[in-house]
Write a protein that holds these residues in place. Structure first.
Motif: not given
Length: 881
Positions: A493-505
């Motif tokens: 989870a720390a290495r995954l790209p940050r989603p654009k959606s604030p909720l998912l991020r």
């Protein structure tokens, strides 16, 4: 020990020295404090009773934070103490009632014959003898409209030597006399007969003398396919069922004189009667099959309970961590006032010890009451009335498990609280604890020793140590794998790209942020879902075997004791009564293996595991061609017209357990006569065919002249079954027709009782898993409240915060559901295929539905556990966090 504010000066010195290094009032020109509170020595925490005093004072504020520890230990100890007490009470009941259950002090039994005058004289020299004959038979209404298989028992005037034989009120005689029969209530209901009504058994018509209320030796008879029917010796002879070759057992019970030592009598009879085909038991082993079943089921349920306790131990660790997190301010204050790490460790160890001791004591008390509760709820389902009372050994073992589990999972959180500097404590939950871990190699060793103590206690107290060791290794492997999986999920989870959606991020950040309880949540959810899946796989597989596989393969009837001289007439009747039926007949008689390659079985020091063909008498048959359910894997089958010395074909598994091969010799005893035979071949038997499978098959010419009978199976359409049963009952009253549906129902009832027991023990593990989940949420409470408050200050609504947490839990649940499905299916396969030796046929829709329901429950619990964080008020939370 409430919260305290950090000092304005001296923090670096405190961090360096671990406590006591702060700017004193005298340094600022104020009056000096009382002696003992300046510098590091002398300390107010040097008193021997002070840790206990402070611990008791702290507990006055309630058990907030320690409730999870108490609940988890209570559940785990309850499971172990309850299972152990119930198993011990039943085994003690078998021992206490050994004479009545066996029917005497010593019993000698032999198949298909009665004792000779010389053997009977030998038995009577040891004491008073009672002769009982047992066999299967068909009971029917006089017109043959209803029939039922019964366990027929012919008794003499001396029966019972011990215990009371009693008929229910309303009986016309205290025991069956001439022309009378005592029947079990199930038989009365099935045939619709009562006291005074006629019942036909074999060639005789009996009057029902009464309904059996108490039969003292019933528990010692093991598994039976029908209810009891008891007649006197003359009545048994009148049935005409005891004929040469018919299947019956003669039991001779002996009551020895008071004061006579039991063991010499048993040894003497074993030595003198072993070669005659007798099995000898005494009151110390009155129901060996029942005892083995109870002990093995008890061992299995104990291991399930131990799993529940290990799961509960994780909850203990979560509870202690959460509780110490609540005490951070108090710990910091104590350190700043001069308390050493050892003092803090002792204070909180005392508190944990007191609460754990109370929970363990409560679990032991509740577990000790389990036998009483089971007797009240399901006493009739037990094989023997339990000996109610306290059983110290299982209670002591359960207490030891509880103490060791508490140590394993509580010591490390305590060690971290002891070693982490006060400055780190004031910085909050995100401070690193690496120093504490490095400084506690001794504590890690103590934890390892406690864990080894748990494993040693489980293995060395087990009936089957290797099985227990494998079970423990699998449980530890599962815990380790889930722990590693939690770390892997957090790292990924720390290495995954940050989603654009604030909720998912935000949801993704919740998984790997500092202080996240992802590892504990993975262990809690993974254990619970894996257990759900494993139970579902096993139960649906068992149900599927009974509901589909067995009826598809099984014949409609098994028919026993068909006279050799009547076999052609029977075949003709079967053809007329069931034109569409598929009839298979095989000769049958009983015999025992008394020597292997010249070595007497009675002289063997021990019988190897798997060599069950040496234990007691076995079913034998003869055939010119290989049975359809077998495949020759070594050696050659004999010619169809073979006419030479006796040859046998032996089950390959039993032969390999004894190290046998084609050409080796076996000595058999049949009806008291011994003869030698040579092994011609080894066969692999398909035991799942639901037909007649004999481990030992003779070549033609060896057994035809011995008294024997035929057995048969017949498969037919369901609408022909009732007419066929009536025709057989009227034309062959001595033939026992066993309806397969009744066998399936009996087995289903037995499996149902076992399933209830497993579910009861497993439910404790599931409850413990739920407690672990709650504990993991409690351990992350401070961090979640902090995040929630900050997000609210930044404008986030409660719905968005809850949505982010829901996404977090749904993601974890989906990943863990997949893992639990794989692990549960693998564990279920091992139990079903390797342990129960059944075909692999689970009901996958039900398994998946069970897994989905378990995931949904844990998801709901997870979301409910986060609601307090959403309700936190920012102003109040910021002042206390």
């Amino acid at each position: 020990m409430g919260d305290a504010c950090p000092p304005r000066n001296g923090e670096g010195d405190h961090a360096k020295h671990g406590g006591g290094g702060y700017e004193t009032p005298s340094a600022r020109g104020a009056p000096p404090p009382p002696s003992g509170f300046t510098g590091r020595s002398p300390s107010p925490f040097r008193g021997g009773y002070l840790p206990l005093t402070l611990a008791l004072r702290d507990l006055r504020g309630g058990l907030a934070g320690l409730r999870l520890l108490a609940v988890c230990l209570f559940l785990g100890v309850l499971a172990l103490a309850g299972v152990g007490s119930l198993s011990a009470s039943i085994v003690r009941g078998l021992s206490d009632q050994g004479q009545a259950i066996l029917g005497g002090d010593v019993q000698a039994d032999v198949a298909q014959r009665e004792a000779t005058p010389g053997e009977l004289a030998l038995l009577r020299r040891e004491g008073a003898v009672s002769h009982v004959t047992r066999m299967r038979a068909m009971a029917a209404r006089p017109d043959g409209s209803e029939t039922m298989l019964v366990d027929l028992k012919g008794i003499d005037a001396a029966y019972p030597l011990y215990g009371d034989f009693r008929l229910a009120p309303g009986a016309i005689a205290p025991r069956p006399g001439a022309g009378q029969v005592a029947i079990g209530p199930e038989l009365g209901e099935r045939l619709r007969v009562g006291v005074g009504d006629p019942v036909r058994i074999g060639n005789a018509l009996f009057t029902v003398a009464g309904i059996i209320a108490e039969e003292p030796d019933r528990p010692g008879q093991g598994f039976t396919l029908g209810p009891p029917a008891i007649v006197d010796r003359a009545g048994l002879a009148a049935t005409g069922l005891v004929q040469p070759g018919s299947l019956y057992t003669s039991l001779y019970r002996i009551r020895i004189a008071p004061g006579t030592e039991l063991e010499p009598v048993t040894k003497r009879l074993e030595t003198r009667l072993a070669d005659a085909g007798f099995d000898v038991d005494d009151r110390t082993n009155s129901a060996p099959g029942t005892r083995r079943f109870i002990e093995r089921v008890g061992q299995f349920l104990t291991l399930v309970g131990l799993t529940a306790l290990v799961v509960a131990g994780i909850g203990v660790g979560n509870g202690v961590s959460s509780w110490l997190d609540m005490k951070r301010g108090g710990i910091a204050t104590l350190k700043l006032l001069g308390a050493t790490g050892g003092t803090i460790f002792r204070i909180y160890l005392i508190e944990i010890g007191l609460v754990a001791g109370g929970a363990i004591a409560a679990g032991l008390a509740a577990g000790a009451l389990v036998p009483w509760v089971v007797v009240q709820v399901a006493g009739d389902a037990l094989p023997v009335p339990p000996a109610l009372g306290l059983h110290p050994l299982p209670l002591a073992a359960s207490a030891a498990y509880g103490i060791l589990i508490a140590l394993v999972f509580a010591l490390l959180p305590l060690a971290r609280a002891r070693e982490v500097p006060a400055a780190s404590l004031f910085r909050g939950a995100v401070a690193s604890s690496a120093r504490g871990l490095r400084a506690n190699a001794g504590m890690l060793l103590a934890v390892a020793l406690a864990a080894a103590g748990i494993a040693a206690l489980a293995i060395f107290t087990a009936r089957e140590p290797l099985f227990a060791a494998g079970f423990i290794a699998a449980a530890l492997g599962l815990l380790l794998m889930l722990s590693l999986l939690g770390g892997a999920i957090r790292a990924l989870a720390a290495r995954l790209p940050r989603p654009k959606s604030p909720l998912l991020r935000l949801a993704l950040a919740n998984v790997h942020r500092p202080g996240a309880q992802t590892g504990r949540l993975v262990v809690a959810l993974g254990l619970g879902l894996t257990l759900f899946t494993t139970l579902a796989v096993i139960e649906t597989n068992l149900a599927g075997q009974i509901r589909t596989t067995i009826p598809q393969r099984a014949p409609s009837f098994f028919l026993l004791d068909i006279p050799v001289g009547e076999i052609d007439r029977f075949r003709s009747l079967a053809k007329q009564a069931a034109p569409e039926g598929d009839l298979v007949t095989v000769p049958s008689l009983r015999g025992s293996v008394v020597a292997v390659n010249g070595q007497r079985v009675a002289d063997m020091e021990s019988i190897p595991d798997g060599a069950w063909m040496l234990r007691g008498d076995r079913g034998l048959t003869y055939a010119a061609t290989p049975p359809g359910s077998s495949r020759v894997v070594e050696g050659e089958w004999w010619p169809a017209d073979y006419a030479g010395p006796p040859l046998v074909s032996v089950d390959v598994e039993g032969a390999r357990a004894l190290g046998l091969k084609p050409g080796d010799g076996l000595t058999f005893s049949i009806l008291g006569r011994e003869f030698d035979a040579r092994i011609a071949n080894l066969r692999e038997i398909n035991w799942d065919t639901m037909g007649f499978n004999f481990a030992i098959v003779f070549a033609p010419g060896a057994l035809e002249s011995a008294p024997h009978s035929f057995m048969a199976t017949i498969a037919m359409p369901a609408d022909e079954e009732r007419g066929f049963a009536r025709a057989v009952s009227n034309a062959f009253p001595a033939v026992s027709a066993i309806r397969v549906k009744e066998i399936v129902q009996t087995v289903s009832d037995m499996l149902g009782q076992l399933t209830v027991a497993v579910r009861s023990a497993a439910s404790v593990a599931i409850l413990a898993g739920i407690a672990v989940l709650v504990g993991a949420l409690a351990a992350s409470r401070r961090a979640r409240i902090y995040d929630s408050v900050i997000l609210k200050l930044l404008g986030a609504t409660r719905a968005r915060i809850l949505g982010a947490q829901a996404i977090e839990f749904v993601g974890l649940a989906l990943v863990l559901a997949a893992v639990a499905f794989a692990l549960g299916a693998a564990a279920g396969w091992y139990v079903v295929v390797q342990v129960l030796e059944l075909e692999w046929a689970p009901d996958w829709p039900i398994v998946l539905a069970t897994l989905a329901a378990g995931a949904a429950v844990t998801l709901v619990l997870g979301l409910l556990g986060t609601l307090p964080a959403l309700a936190a008020k920012p102003a109040q939370a910021l002042r206390t966090l």
